[in-house]
Design a protein around this motif. Structure first.
Motif, short mmCIF file in Angstrom:
data_model
loop_
_atom_site.label_atom_id
_atom_site.label_comp_id
_atom_site.label_asym_id
_atom_site.label_seq_id
_atom_site.Cartn_x
_atom_site.Cartn_y
_atom_site.Cartn_z
N LEU A 108 0.74 -1.04 -0.10
CA LEU A 108 -0.08 -0.09 0.02
C LEU A 108 0.85 1.14 0.07
O LEU A 108 0.72 2.17 -0.60
CB LEU A 108 -0.91 -0.04 1.26
N LEU A 112 0.97 4.25 -2.85
CA LEU A 112 0.67 5.84 -2.59
C LEU A 112 2.02 6.50 -2.99
O LEU A 112 1.86 7.60 -3.50
CB LEU A 112 0.26 5.90 -1.10
N ARG A 170 -4.82 4.37 4.58
CA ARG A 170 -4.30 5.28 3.62
C ARG A 170 -4.28 6.83 3.67
O ARG A 170 -3.05 7.22 3.34
CB ARG A 170 -5.25 5.27 2.56
#
Length: 301
Positions: A108, A112, A170
């Motif tokens: 993740l 990003l 996130r």
């Protein structure tokens, strides 16, 4: 809301959930709370990619002689696997260590970081700059503080956790990318992350015979360039890094009850006498003395 007010709310969440020392998982994958009231001197550990945020007390980590002492003014961001010494030398019943330990989802974070670099051009701008260290202290800025509180508040509702946890993680990762640890995170997870990939490979092959020339070749660098960039990222040469990772891993295994010979074999030592010599040179004790030292059997976060 100020940083102090946010940290007070986080502290209250931890205190409601924890009455005893230890590590307690939340309902959010990879997010744990911890409480320590016993002073523990720094002992060998291996930090995986993590974020450690303290709301009460102080913690210490040592990387290649450099001390990282932090409390509620800064959080620790470890972007790569690192051989450290970690402890809680100031923890007590009167001054408990309370905090949050988040294991980074590297997939993740990479997603990003690459997207952030494409949108802002940050990755291209930093590629020519000095490689940041793999262990950083960063300020609790507004974005990080609010994102962490919003993430932890989910734990009080299973439905909210199931539906919103991924998006709140996130949000927190994005706050890290924008904050003082952002340069290190971009180096580890954005474009041009060759050293981080090399460290990931080295960390997962400690029990094997590792050739530095082979690693440099795999990531498309000459030995000299690889050595220079590796030391910029970790403060250690590749050979020093591998030795520290092996010995720290072995020290943790011995403290957990494994025999000296078993621990030596697990981390790639064929000769137990060589392992004992290098272990004593690094820690000042033989492996058997280390295993008999009860103060080192408890590992700090």
């Amino acid at each position: 809301m100020s940083r102090e007010q946010i940290q007070l709310q986080i502290k209250q969440i931890i205190e409601r959930r924890m009455s005893d020392d230890g590590i307690k998982p939340t309902g959010i994958s990879s997010v744990n709370m911890f409480r320590v009231t016993k002073s523990m001197r720094c002992a060998p550990a291996v930090y995986e990619p993590t974020i450690v945020a303290i709301v009460s007390g102080t913690k210490e980590a040592i990387l290649d002689g450099q001390h990282f002492i932090y409390g509620n003014n800064q959080y620790l961001c470890c972007t790569m696997s690192m051989p450290v010494e970690a402890g809680t030398p100031q923890a007590s019943n009167e001054n408990p260590l309370l905090g949050i330990y988040i294991t980074l989802d590297t997939k993740l974070m990479s997603e990003l970081a690459i997207k952030y670099g494409n949108v802002t051009g940050v990755s291209r701008a930093r590629r020519a700059s000095m490689q940041p260290a793999g262990l950083n202290l960063a300020a609790w800025d507004e974005s990080f503080s609010e994102a962490l509180l919003r993430l932890l508040q989910l734990d009080e509702s299973p439905a909210d956790t199931a539906i919103l946890a991924d998006s709140r993680l996130r949000e927190l990762y994005y706050a890290v990318l924008k904050g003082e640890a952002g340069a290190s995170a971009m180096r580890a997870y954005g474009a041009g992350n060759e050293i981080a990939r090399a460290i990931e490979y080295l960390s997962s092959h400690l029990s094997e015979s590792i050739t530095i020339d082979d690693i440099a070749s795999q990531i498309g660098m000459s030995r000299a360039v690889f050595h220079r960039k590796f030391k910029q990222a970790t403060t250690m040469s590749p050979i020093q890094f591998v030795k520290s990772m092996r010995l720290n891993d072995a020290a943790m295994k011995i403290a957990a009850g494994m025999t000296v010979n078993e621990a030596a074999l697990c981390v790639g030592y064929v000769s137990s006498s060589q392992f004992s010599r290098e272990f004593k040179r690094m820690y000042g004790q033989s492996p058997k003395q280390w295993g008999a030292n009860k103060d080192l059997l408890e590992q700090a976060v």
